[in-house]
Design an enzyme around this catalytic site. Sequence first.
Site, PDB file in Angstrom:
ATOM      1  N   ASP A 101       0.840  -1.196   0.000  1.00  0.00           N
ATOM      2  CA  ASP A 101       0.000   0.000   0.000  1.00  0.00           C
ATOM      3  C   ASP A 101       0.881   1.254   0.000  1.00  0.00           C
ATOM      4  O   ASP A 101       2.052   1.199   0.398  1.00  0.00           O
ATOM      5  CB  ASP A 101      -0.884   0.035   1.253  1.00  0.00           C
ATOM      6  CG  ASP A 101      -1.842  -1.137   1.311  1.00  0.00           C
ATOM      7  OD1 ASP A 101      -2.170  -1.688   0.240  1.00  0.00           O
ATOM      8  OD2 ASP A 101      -2.245  -1.500   2.435  1.00  0.00           O
TER       9      ASP A 101
HETATM   10  N1  URA Z   1      -1.028  -5.942   3.898  1.00  0.00           N
HETATM   11  C1  URA Z   1      -1.571  -4.717   3.915  1.00  0.00           C
HETATM   12  O1  URA Z   1      -2.608  -4.495   4.501  1.00  0.00           O
HETATM   13  N2  URA Z   1      -0.915  -3.729   3.264  1.00  0.00           N
HETATM   14  C2  URA Z   1       0.265  -3.909   2.624  1.00  0.00           C
HETATM   15  O2  URA Z   1       0.817  -2.961   2.065  1.00  0.00           O
HETATM   16  C3  URA Z   1       0.807  -5.192   2.618  1.00  0.00           C
HETATM   17  C4  URA Z   1       0.146  -6.199   3.264  1.00  0.00           C
END
Ligand code: URA
Length: 229
Positions: A101
Site C-alpha cells: 500500500d
Molecule cells: N497488507 C496490507 O494491509 N498492506 C500492505 O501494504 C501489505 C500487506
Amino acid sequence: MRLDKFICKSTALSRTQATAKICDGNVLVNNVVIVDVATQVHEDNAITLNGEVLTARESRYILMHKPADTICSNIDEAYPSLFNYIDVENASELHVAGRLDADTTGLVLVTDDGRWSFNIITPTKHCQKVYRVGLSRAIADDVAVKFAHGVQLQGEQQLTRPAILEVVAPTEVLLTITEGKFHQVKRMFSAVGNRVVSLHREQIGAIQLDVEVGQWRYLTAEEVNSFTN
Ligand code: URA
C-alpha cells in the site's frame, strides 16, 4: 512469453510499436510469419524482425526499500511511483512482485521476469513475507492462535492461510504470511478488533531488507535462485 513482449524485451520498441510490426507481418518465428501478438514464444525460438535475429535482454531482479507515500504501479497517481527511484533503462518493463500500500514501507522485489514473481506471489508456493506491524491497541492473547488457524476476512470465501504472530511489544508484532490479499495485514488485524497504524515489510523468503529507504540494489544470483522451486 507473449510475442509482443519478446519484441519489446529485445528491441527499443514500445508495446504499440511492437504490435504494429507483428501485425504488418514483419516478425518471423522459426521462419513462419506470425501476426498474433499473443503467440507464446520461447527464447530458444528463432525470432526475427525484418530479417534481423532478436535476442531478449537478460531479466533483472531488484531489491528496493520502499518509502512511505509512494505507490507500486509504474506510473504516478495520487502518490509518486516508486519506479522514480529506480534509474535503469526500460523501467516500464519492470513490475513489483507483491505490491505494498502507499503508506506501507519496506522490502519490495522488482523484476521483469513474470515467472519468477509468480513463485513469490502465488500462495501455494508458500513464500513467506514478514511484516513489522504497529497497532493502535495492545495485542490480545488469543490472536496468535486465531491467525495460526486462519481468520475470516470480509468479502473472502476462505479463511486466511496459517500465519505466524510474534509479539515484540504490546503494540508491536511481527506477522509472517504466505499470501497477499488486498490490504491483507490491515484486514487481519481488523478481523480481531485491532487496527494497524504502521506497516513495514522486512523479509520475503530468505531475503532481508538491507538498503536504506529509497535505495535499491540488484539481487545476487543466489538470491534470485532462492525462489525457484
Ligand atoms: N497488507 C496490507 O494491509 N498492506 C500492505 O501494504 C501489505 C500487506
